[in-house]
Design an enzyme around this catalytic site. Structure first.
Site, mmCIF file in Angstrom:
data_model
loop_
_atom_site.group_PDB
_atom_site.id
_atom_site.type_symbol
_atom_site.label_atom_id
_atom_site.label_comp_id
_atom_site.label_asym_id
_atom_site.label_seq_id
_atom_site.Cartn_x
_atom_site.Cartn_y
_atom_site.Cartn_z
ATOM 1 N N ARG B 226 0.861 -1.185 0.000
ATOM 2 C CA ARG B 226 0.000 0.000 0.000
ATOM 3 C C ARG B 226 0.897 1.235 0.000
ATOM 4 O O ARG B 226 1.936 1.255 0.684
ATOM 5 C CB ARG B 226 -0.888 0.031 1.261
ATOM 6 C CG ARG B 226 -1.987 -1.009 1.268
ATOM 7 C CD ARG B 226 -3.120 -0.626 0.311
ATOM 8 N NE ARG B 226 -4.138 -1.643 0.206
ATOM 9 C CZ ARG B 226 -4.284 -2.451 -0.859
ATOM 10 N NH1 ARG B 226 -3.461 -2.363 -1.887
ATOM 11 N NH2 ARG B 226 -5.258 -3.324 -0.886
ATOM 12 N N HIS B 274 0.332 -0.506 -10.251
ATOM 13 C CA HIS B 274 -0.617 -1.272 -9.423
ATOM 14 C C HIS B 274 -1.085 -2.535 -10.150
ATOM 15 O O HIS B 274 -2.292 -2.777 -10.320
ATOM 16 C CB HIS B 274 -1.812 -0.411 -9.003
ATOM 17 C CG HIS B 274 -2.461 -0.923 -7.748
ATOM 18 N ND1 HIS B 274 -3.002 -0.109 -6.782
ATOM 19 C CD2 HIS B 274 -2.636 -2.199 -7.284
ATOM 20 C CE1 HIS B 274 -3.504 -0.847 -5.800
ATOM 21 N NE2 HIS B 274 -3.282 -2.105 -6.078
#
Lengths: 311, 311
Positions: B226, B274
């Site tokens: 994250r 991502h």
């Protein structure tokens, strides 16, 4: 009487190997002399690099075995004066492990499309996830110690792996095809092909214009095996046309790769400088000393070269 | 009466998921209605992306569960109107396998020093073999499903892996440290650190100026977890000084990463968009339908979010 061991390789190797060889010899309790210069008629074993000054073995009249420092033996196997047992280097802890890491790393690199992120001058955010490994068939040409270990590591990561070898092999979990039809089948179904065949007259140009054309469009070639396995002109043509997406090559017909070789500047070629599988001195020394111990104990040598097969 | 399932995510996801969800629903033999538009008071389950138009769950009066399409839940976990069971996506075949491949690939890339070969404008032949994986300690921060699977894959390849987690975990073969002292110890001994912690107030800036300074000089940071786990300014400073050799980052505080963010142009940073862990529609659909089947059979849901912990 001590065992006399001649170290016949370049000086840089002596610097690297003297201490680990002595440590390995001491560990097995042998009475030995180890030196880079011994009277030939007194030498029992030669720890050998094919590029050493020793090319005529005739004066070594009581030689028991030649223990190669390299995995590749093609520069020495045809030496007619080398008549004693000749063992190639099989250093699992260094050679095999290093090869598994290099092959797994570069297969994952191509599978994941890493290069587009490593070099991304326009800072493009293009979030296309690659398929999972289960959807990326890999072919391994050559299922010796190295090919088997690489195939099993890739399979553990989820890649469907098919092997090809000259003679039938049994490697747990890896289907192994043989013969010309088997080669064509492996090439047709593999999006990434890894070359780990030995260099022999029968394996020269295994990848040529005809066999490269069998591979799926956009496939990858990874060669940590031997330079002559590939017809370089045919590979360059397949890269130019885009049929082969990228080739990562660690070995070449001439090494170091000449500065003007087209591989260096081709946008679809990655050159690595013959580092996929390097002997690491501590484990390589233990492997060599194990063969000396066997020779002195009258046990069979490990990893003898088959001179008819050429490897 | 059929089970009514609302698909609440962007249109591009509906195009991707409709067929695999119907296939998975048909496979378990449920009588169902699946649509992107249903009267709220009729809906039994919502297949949900936190960026969908549904942000107020109040009108969904008979809702039994919300089934997230994403592994990350931080955008929805604090929604006060979401009061029914809320399950995050755990798609082993897609998310976990994709993460294992991405992490293993980038750890091997840094371990092998690949970038120096991929981009080598001077065509230098520098044959330095890297150490073997056994000499390259790796730390995994976060030992949930993803961290455990990545740690085990790296350990199978030979890397010594140490894990760190908030609460003690048992993962076969991986020593797991906990608490602030454990974190400092993992960072001190790891040449490559992989961040796979959830994003919570207590994990924010886990890597900051103080903790980055504990890592060995020349270490690598790999973040597929994250964005907020890293203090970006502190990382940039550690990269500028050379204390950290390279950072490969897949997640960011703002995504897509803004064009003018210094990460894009930093020579020691690789940005991936991502993609480390993406749900793949077929396996993700089977995971969602398994929870619907459980709900209808009165069995406990899998992978429920712990709202107090925030993940």
């Amino acid at each position: 009487m001590p065992v006399n061991i001649l170290f016949a390789a370049r000086t840089v190797r002596w610097v690297e190997y003297e201490a680990p060889l002595r440590a390995a010899l001491d560990a097995v309790g042998l009475d030995y002399v180890l030196d880079v210069d011994l009277p030939p008629e007194t030498v029992d074993y030669i720890v050998y690099a094919p590029n050493s000054k020793v090319q005529d073995f005739t004066p070594y009249t009581r030689l028991k075995a030649v223990l190669n420092l390299w995995a590749g033996v093609e520069d020495a196997v045809n030496n007619p004066t080398l008549k004693v047992p000749f063992a190639r280097m099989v250093d699992d802890a260094g050679l095999t492990q290093g090869m598994v890491e290099w092959v797994t790393g570069h297969v994952l690199r191509h599978h994941l499309g890493m290069d587009a992120h490593i070099v991304n001058p326009n800072h493009d955010w293009i979030a296309d996830a690659p398929p999972v490994a289960a959807d990326r068939p890999v072919g391994i040409l050559g299922l010796g110690e190295l090919g088997s270990a690489c195939g099993q590591a890739l399979q553990q990561l989820g890649f469907p792996v098919t092997g090809w070898a000259r003679s039938p092999k049994t490697v747990e979990g890896i289907p192994c095809l043989t013969g010309p039809d088997g080669l064509r089948e492996v090439l047709r179904q593999s999006q990434i092909v890894v070359l780990l065949l030995p260099s022999t007259p029968s394996t020269e140009n295994t990848l040529n214009a005809e066999t490269l054309a069998l591979m799926p469009k956009g496939a990858f070639v990874v060669n940590p095996g031997r330079g002559p396995l590939i017809d370089d002109d045919a590979l360059l043509a397949a890269l130019d046309s885009g049929h082969i997406a990228h080739a990562t090559l660690d070995v070449f017909r001439t090494e170091p790769l000449p500065k003007d070789h087209p591989y260096w500047s081709h946008p679809r070629v990655t050159v690595t400088p013959h580092i996929a599988s390097e002997t690491r001195a501590p484990s390589a020394s233990r492997a060599i000393v194990e063969n000396i111990r066997r020779g002195e104990a009258g046990e069979p040598f490990l990893y003898l070269v088959d001179r008819d097969a050429g490897y």
